[in-house]
Write an enzyme that holds these catalytic residues in place. Structure first.
Site, short mmCIF file in Angstrom:
data_model
loop_
_atom_site.label_atom_id
_atom_site.label_comp_id
_atom_site.label_asym_id
_atom_site.label_seq_id
_atom_site.Cartn_x
_atom_site.Cartn_y
_atom_site.Cartn_z
N GLY A 105 0.81 -1.22 0.00
CA GLY A 105 0.00 0.00 0.00
C GLY A 105 0.84 1.26 0.00
NE ARG A 169 -2.53 -3.89 -0.89
CZ ARG A 169 -2.00 -3.43 0.25
NH1 ARG A 169 -1.10 -4.15 0.88
NH2 ARG A 169 -2.37 -2.27 0.73
CG ASP A 200 3.30 -9.53 4.53
OD1 ASP A 200 3.78 -10.14 5.50
OD2 ASP A 200 2.08 -9.41 4.34
CE LYS A 226 4.71 0.14 2.24
NZ LYS A 226 3.55 -0.49 1.61
CB THR A 227 3.64 0.07 6.91
OG1 THR A 227 2.27 -0.07 7.31
CG2 THR A 227 4.52 -0.09 8.13
CG ASP A 229 -0.98 -0.30 8.74
OD1 ASP A 229 -1.85 0.58 8.61
OD2 ASP A 229 -0.92 -1.30 8.02
CG MET A 274 -6.89 2.81 6.94
SD MET A 274 -5.97 3.07 5.41
CE MET A 274 -5.75 1.37 4.87
#
Length: 521
Positions: A105, A169, A200, A226-227, A229, A274
């Site tokens: 993402g 993805r 991942d 990277k994220t 979250d 999120m």
């Protein structure tokens, strides 16, 4: 219709978009976007002068080191690396061919990682070539790429999104897919590949690095964290990029609805954010805006685990004395929840021990449960006020915003550092920038062994390597700070409306609460 590209906020005379080989056109740039293109990015001091790369001690794994050693025999135990200043310039005439891929993402700042890689090679390895694989890992397997030039990447500097080369993805997992990746890097004669992604994706990066080394291929692989979250981090990798910007964007929207609630008194706003399994975004936004009630997923999981144990022992009594068996934090959370949700949590578990709640929109579920409870109280004559819930889900709105000054600089340093690691011939590392509570000039730069972040999961009878997710720690400084204030916020409105992300002025370089608290600042 004719189009032209933006150069320094003006039309590029005599140059069409096709000549500049870019998909971004003048018509789609706002004044803020245009001003950000030429925003000067500071670099850590170690990256400005001469530096050497020094290896640390042998690394281990986040869990099950024996299994990780079996899965990564070529990489396991390799040391992390640190860039240190040196007096004598390290001269290298080697020209590199480097591939970059965006995986998973979107997260604000991804373009700056690519710009950092490109600028490092222009500064330190002149004549090098950078290829961008289109569409994520599938672009690697299909060898779909574009050569990244100065003109191509220029309009993407300090911009949000991943549209320079787009993401995907897909995973490189099967023998056939690994073979396709091998053929692609051989075709382009790549010295290195940078995988920009989350847990991942960086697990995939490590598998590629292991595979390439096992076959004595020259292509090295470096990851970048990277994220939005925030669940890809550890002591050596203190933050994943995009989290800072996304939280500031969400906090602005939460602050806006807080002002709406205070202005009319008409609605109770229920907001879901999120974050997948981890609740770092929710916790950070709570610290920035001070909602009346915030439910942290890790708290709920802890509460559910304790309830499972109590139910398994059959010690639930109608008088409620069983609640004393809950830990203090879980007891507080349980009492905070509406009665309908309390009852749901006490229902019989499914065969796997899970609470039997379908995957539904939580914010709407909470509104419905509150409405049901208040109607019950109205019938009993103990509630006479008016309740109207308004639900919100803030998700994709935060993934592609213009990166904050922190994310813009952090990503640029990550990319520049990744270039340095590849120039040194390193592989199987994730680019890591530390000391982030200090000014940019004092940030540290290095690379952390990807195997050091890994644990294993048992899937289909086999151990599968995974980068261990960083969850909200209920005994960590950010949560403790939140927990110390939540009761006060529940009873009185202490709303804070942070406003939009700032690029100039006193607060423009502010770092998020979570990072500062975790670093002890």
């Amino acid at each position: 219709m004719a189009t032209a590209s933006v150069i320094n906020g003006e039309l590029a005379a005599g140059k069409s978009a096709s000549e500049l080989n870019t998909g971004r056109f003048t018509a789609v740039y706002s004044e803020v976007q245009t001003s950000r293109i030429d925003h000067d990015l500071p670099l850590p001091s170690v990256l400005k002068g001469s530096f050497k790369i020094v290896d640390g001690p042998p690394s281990s794994a986040a869990g099950n080191p024996g299994e990780i050693a079996k899965l990564f025999p070529c990489l396991f135990g390799q040391p992390s690396a640190q860039l240190l200043p040196c007096r004598e310039p390290v001269v290298s005439e080697k020209k590199l061919k480097i591939g970059v891929v965006l995986s998973g993402g979107q997260a604000p700042g991804g373009h700056n990682v690519i710009c950092g890689i490109y600028d490092y090679l222009q500064d330190r390895a002149k004549g090098s070539t950078v290829y961008g694989f289109r569409g994520g890992p599938a672009g690697v397997m299909k060898c779909k790429y574009v050569e990244l030039t100065s003109e191509y990447i220029y309009p993407y500097r300090n911009q949000g999104g991943f549209d320079m080369i787009c993401s995907g993805r897909d995973k490189i997992e099967t023998p056939e897919q690994f073979k396709q990746a091998e053929e692609a890097v051989i075709k382009l004669d790549l010295d290195g590949l940078v995988v920009i992604g989350g847990d991942d994706s960086n697990t995939n990066a490590c598998l590629l690095a292991e595979n390439f080394r096992k076959k004595n291929m020259k292509t090295r692989v470096i990851g970048c964290p990277k994220t939005i979250d925030g669940d890809l981090k550890c002591k050596e990798v203190p933050a994943s990029f995009g989290f800072d910007t996304a939280c500031k964007i969400y906090a602005e929207m939460i602050g806006n609805v807080m002002v709406d609630a205070r202005s009319t008194g008409k609605y109770y706003h229920f907001v879901r954010l999120m974050g997948r399994a981890a609740s770092h975004i929710t916790l950070e936004c709570a610290l920035q805006t001070h909602p009346n009630i915030t439910v942290i997923g890790e708290e709920v999981q802890t509460l559910i685990a304790e309830l499972n144990e109590i139910l398994a022992r059959g010690v639930v009594d109608e008088a409620g004395l069983w609640k004393k068996k809950l830990t203090g934090q879980s007891f507080m959370l349980f009492e905070l929840l509406p009665q309908a949700i309390q009852e749901q949590l006490m229902l019989e578990r499914d065969p796997h021990g899970n609470v039997q709640v379908a995957k539904i929109e939580t914010e709407k579920m909470l509104i419905q449960m509150v409405e049901t409870e208040l109607e019950k109280r109205r019938q009993e004559g103990i509630y006479k006020d008016y309740f109207k819930g308004q639900s919100h889900f803030f998700g994709y709105e935060g993934r592609c915003g213009l990166p904050s000054n922190f994310d813009a600089s952090y990503c640029y340093a990550l990319g520049y550092g990744a270039g340095a690691l590849l120039h040194e011939g390193k592989t199987g590392l994730i680019s890591s920038v530390g000391n982030l509570a200090a000014p940019v000039s004092e940030w540290t730069v290095g690379g952390t062994a990807l195997t050091a972040l890994m644990d294993v999961e048992r899937r289909h009878g086999k151990f599968k390597p995974v980068i261990k997710k960083a969850m909200v720690e209920l005994d960590g400084a950010p949560f403790k700070k939140f927990a110390s204030m939540r009761n006060e916020w529940a009873l009185e409105n202490h709303y804070v409306s942070p406003g939009p992300v700032q690029f100039v002025g006193q607060s423009s370089d502010a770092v998020n609460h979570t990072l500062l608290l975790e670093l002890g600042a």
